[in-house]
Design a protein around this motif. Structure first.
Motif, mmCIF file in Angstrom:
data_model
loop_
_atom_site.group_PDB
_atom_site.id
_atom_site.type_symbol
_atom_site.label_atom_id
_atom_site.label_comp_id
_atom_site.label_asym_id
_atom_site.label_seq_id
_atom_site.Cartn_x
_atom_site.Cartn_y
_atom_site.Cartn_z
ATOM 1 N N SER A 1 0.821 -1.219 0.000
ATOM 2 C CA SER A 1 0.000 0.000 0.000
ATOM 3 C C SER A 1 0.854 1.269 0.000
ATOM 4 O O SER A 1 0.450 2.302 0.517
ATOM 5 N N GLU A 2 2.033 1.184 -0.580
ATOM 6 C CA GLU A 2 2.892 2.360 -0.707
ATOM 7 C C GLU A 2 3.513 2.370 -2.088
ATOM 8 O O GLU A 2 3.753 1.319 -2.685
ATOM 9 N N LEU A 3 3.736 3.551 -2.624
ATOM 10 C CA LEU A 3 4.316 3.700 -3.952
ATOM 11 C C LEU A 3 5.777 4.071 -3.827
ATOM 12 O O LEU A 3 6.116 5.118 -3.274
ATOM 13 N N THR A 4 6.651 3.196 -4.314
ATOM 14 C CA THR A 4 8.087 3.437 -4.286
ATOM 15 C C THR A 4 8.605 3.380 -5.715
ATOM 16 O O THR A 4 8.520 2.344 -6.376
ATOM 17 N N LEU B 1 1.759 11.674 7.672
ATOM 18 C CA LEU B 1 2.165 10.383 8.223
ATOM 19 C C LEU B 1 3.560 10.068 7.716
ATOM 20 O O LEU B 1 3.811 10.099 6.505
ATOM 21 N N SER B 2 4.480 9.806 8.637
ATOM 22 C CA SER B 2 5.864 9.479 8.278
ATOM 23 C C SER B 2 6.232 8.123 8.856
ATOM 24 O O SER B 2 5.887 7.815 9.999
ATOM 25 N N SER B 3 6.922 7.342 8.060
ATOM 26 C CA SER B 3 7.398 6.031 8.490
ATOM 27 C C SER B 3 8.896 5.972 8.263
ATOM 28 O O SER B 3 9.378 6.174 7.146
ATOM 29 N N ASN C 1 -0.366 13.326 -1.606
ATOM 30 C CA ASN C 1 0.842 12.853 -2.283
ATOM 31 C C ASN C 1 1.631 11.943 -1.353
ATOM 32 O O ASN C 1 1.332 11.828 -0.162
ATOM 33 N N THR C 2 2.618 11.296 -1.924
ATOM 34 C CA THR C 2 3.491 10.404 -1.164
ATOM 35 C C THR C 2 4.899 10.505 -1.723
ATOM 36 O O THR C 2 5.092 10.793 -2.912
ATOM 37 N N ARG C 3 5.896 10.302 -0.873
ATOM 38 C CA ARG C 3 7.286 10.345 -1.334
ATOM 39 C C ARG C 3 8.109 9.375 -0.484
ATOM 40 O O ARG C 3 7.712 8.998 0.617
ATOM 41 N N VAL C 4 9.262 8.981 -1.026
ATOM 42 C CA VAL C 4 10.108 8.003 -0.342
ATOM 43 C C VAL C 4 11.558 8.459 -0.436
ATOM 44 O O VAL C 4 11.973 9.089 -1.410
ATOM 45 N N HIS C 5 12.333 8.124 0.623
ATOM 46 C CA HIS C 5 13.743 8.492 0.664
ATOM 47 C C HIS C 5 14.532 7.329 1.267
ATOM 48 O O HIS C 5 14.142 6.775 2.294
#
Length: 237
Positions: A75-78, A123-125, A207-211
């Motif tokens: 359920s996350e876009l990477t 929300l941050s993970s 929106n969503t983002r990944v690092h």
């Protein structure tokens, strides 16, 4: 899909031939979003086609299906930093009718008319992952929810205490969870439940983002961020 072998298929891996690329996954992953085309297809409500080896065949972009399947799993876009096919991926998400993915791929623009305020939830993970375990082990996860909507913070604090090893501080308008050590599926389960709870309060993913970061020789740190919005009230004249 015949009803007679439904129980068997519930526990068996499913192999898909998507545009000539083979993917093997579980039925529960394909049914993560029941209202999607894949959910309907593997519920028996949508006609299926097989290739010469008996694999389910879908005549779509096989390379991009990798990102579709990974989204169904977590359920996350990477996406890679140099990813340049967002428009094509958006068309694939639309074909499969996976609404949360369509929202993630939407342009970050106002969800409501300009005379309506937005209430925002962040929300941050932050996950520390072991590099050398298979499957990848989640060493520890820090989940942080930041918002000025105090009712949401109170609801989270009342409904999610059983998930947490350590919790929480609302003095700065945030709820902090420290969750771990745990395995990947436990971490995903907690995050999916949190996102579902936020969206049931009327929020929509903006929106969503990944690092990705490397800290030590045997650890990776992955940070994900989601922004949710909902309308508040109109501006008074």
């Amino acid at each position: 899909m015949d009803n007679g072998d439904w129980g068997h298929r519930m526990t068996s891996p499913v192999t898909l031939n998507v545009g000539g690329h083979l993917y093997t996954t579980s039925l529960s992953t394909l049914q993560r979003y029941p209202d999607s085309m894949l959910g309907a297809m593997f519920r028996g409500d949508f006609p299926t086609t097989r290739d010469s080896k008996g694999n389910y065949f879908i005549d779509r972009d096989g390379t991009l299906f990798r990102y579709i399947l990974n989204f169904l799993r977590s359920s996350e876009l990477t996406l890679p930093v140099d990813f340049t096919e967002t428009d094509l991926l958006r068309k694939e998400a639309d074909f499969y009718q996976i609404q949360p993915l369509i929202q993630c791929l939407s342009d970050p623009k106002p969800l409501y008319p300009p005379d309506i305020f937005e209430e925002v939830v962040e929300l941050s993970s932050t996950r520390k992952l072991s590099k050398y375990s298979n499957p990848v082990a989640v060493i520890i996860t820090q989940l942080t929810i930041t918002t000025k909507v105090h009712a949401l913070l109170e609801g989270i604090s009342n409904n999610f205490t059983k998930w947490n090893k350590h919790m929480m501080d609302t003095r700065d308008c945030q709820v902090s969870f420290t969750f771990g050590p745990c395995d990947y599926h436990q971490e995903v389960s907690l995050r999916v439940h949190l996102m579902d709870y936020i969206m049931k309060q009327g929020f929509t993913i903006r929106n969503t983002r990944v690092h990705h970061m490397s800290e030590r020789a045997n650890e990776n740190t992955v940070e994900h961020h989601w922004t949710f919005c909902r309308p508040a009230h109109k501006v008074e004249d």
